[in-house]
Design an enzyme around this catalytic site. Structure first.
Site, PDB file in Angstrom:
ATOM      1  N   ALA A 148     -37.395 -16.005  -7.182  1.00  0.00           N
ATOM      2  CA  ALA A 148     -36.438 -17.000  -7.664  1.00  0.00           C
ATOM      3  C   ALA A 148     -35.261 -16.336  -8.374  1.00  0.00           C
ATOM      4  O   ALA A 148     -35.411 -15.334  -9.066  1.00  0.00           O
ATOM      5  CB  ALA A 148     -37.121 -17.975  -8.618  1.00  0.00           C
ATOM      6  N   ASN A 175     -36.327 -21.558   0.069  1.00  0.00           N
ATOM      7  CA  ASN A 175     -36.680 -22.554  -0.941  1.00  0.00           C
ATOM      8  C   ASN A 175     -35.444 -23.314  -1.422  1.00  0.00           C
ATOM      9  O   ASN A 175     -34.316 -23.043  -1.001  1.00  0.00           O
ATOM     10  CB  ASN A 175     -37.405 -21.882  -2.112  1.00  0.00           C
ATOM     11  CG  ASN A 175     -38.421 -22.792  -2.769  1.00  0.00           C
ATOM     12  OD1 ASN A 175     -38.257 -24.007  -2.809  1.00  0.00           O
ATOM     13  ND2 ASN A 175     -39.479 -22.202  -3.295  1.00  0.00           N
ATOM     14  N   LYS A 211     -41.861   0.412  -7.477  1.00  0.00           N
ATOM     15  CA  LYS A 211     -43.185   0.640  -6.903  1.00  0.00           C
ATOM     16  C   LYS A 211     -43.070   0.744  -5.390  1.00  0.00           C
ATOM     17  O   LYS A 211     -42.311   0.014  -4.772  1.00  0.00           O
ATOM     18  CB  LYS A 211     -44.112  -0.508  -7.275  1.00  0.00           C
ATOM     19  CG  LYS A 211     -45.535  -0.342  -6.810  1.00  0.00           C
ATOM     20  CD  LYS A 211     -46.398  -1.491  -7.292  1.00  0.00           C
ATOM     21  CE  LYS A 211     -47.836  -1.287  -6.847  1.00  0.00           C
ATOM     22  NZ  LYS A 211     -48.701  -2.364  -7.320  1.00  0.00           N
ATOM     23  N   HIS A 220     -14.782  -8.714  -5.877  1.00  0.00           N
ATOM     24  CA  HIS A 220     -13.443  -8.157  -6.094  1.00  0.00           C
ATOM     25  C   HIS A 220     -13.540  -6.705  -6.534  1.00  0.00           C
ATOM     26  O   HIS A 220     -14.498  -6.322  -7.214  1.00  0.00           O
ATOM     27  CB  HIS A 220     -12.691  -8.933  -7.193  1.00  0.00           C
ATOM     28  CG  HIS A 220     -12.461 -10.365  -6.862  1.00  0.00           C
ATOM     29  ND1 HIS A 220     -11.382 -10.794  -6.131  1.00  0.00           N
ATOM     30  CD2 HIS A 220     -13.185 -11.477  -7.144  1.00  0.00           C
ATOM     31  CE1 HIS A 220     -11.441 -12.102  -5.978  1.00  0.00           C
ATOM     32  NE2 HIS A 220     -12.527 -12.539  -6.586  1.00  0.00           N
TER      33      HIS A 220
END
Length: 165
Positions: free
Chosen positions: A121, A62, A162, A94
């Site tokens: 997202a 996306n 889950k 780092h």
């Protein structure tokens, strides 16, 4: 184009990331520039630090995903995956430094996403992580450790919440 970083950045991240370039054309040209991309979709606004990316068949990426890959550390995404908007694939970090400078020595490790995964997202995947097949990573999760197959992972840091069939 792999050897000329300026030219790579100009074409891959300025021209091809435009909203006016159709996804099929974007994928085709990125493939010609050295990326290992099967038939799928890469939407606009995505940023690639190098061509060292492998994207499997029927996977969609996306808008506005960031691939912090380099020539030695690959981001590899399997087939039939869905990658939500603004996902960060971060191959570099780092070590913890001294009190005089907490960002210590560079750490760079590749990332692997297995077949059939869905990353929501704004997920962040940190260096060296492997998300195994069939996982869902919930929106906003920060993945710092490997994810075992067929699990739903959520949180900061991401934890398995889950089992999935």
């Amino acid at each position: 184009m792999k050897s000329n970083k300026f030219l790579w950045n100009l074409v891959a991240n300025e021209l091809l990331s435009s909203h006016v370039i159709p996804s099929k054309i974007r994928c085709s040209l990125l493939k010609k520039m050295g990326m290992d991309i099967a038939k799928g979709s890469i939407r606009s606004g995505c940023y690639f630090r190098s061509s060292n990316v492998k994207i499997g068949l029927n996977t969609w990426i996306n808008n506005n995903c960031f691939f912090d890959n380099d020539n030695e550390n690959r981001v590899e995404i399997g087939k039939n995956c869905g990658i939500g908007m603004d996902v960060l694939f971060c191959v570099s970090s780092h070590e913890i430094g001294t009190s005089k400078g907490r960002a210590g020595k560079d750490i760079k490790k590749g990332i692997k996403i297995g077949n059939g995964c869905w990353l929501g997202a704004r997920v962040t995947i940190l260096p060296g992580v492997e998300v195994k097949e069939g996982c869902i990573i919930a929106t906003g999760a920060v993945v710092i450790n490997d994810c075992e197959p067929n699990g739903l992972y959520a949180g900061v840091p991401a934890k398995r919440i889950k089992d999935l069939n």
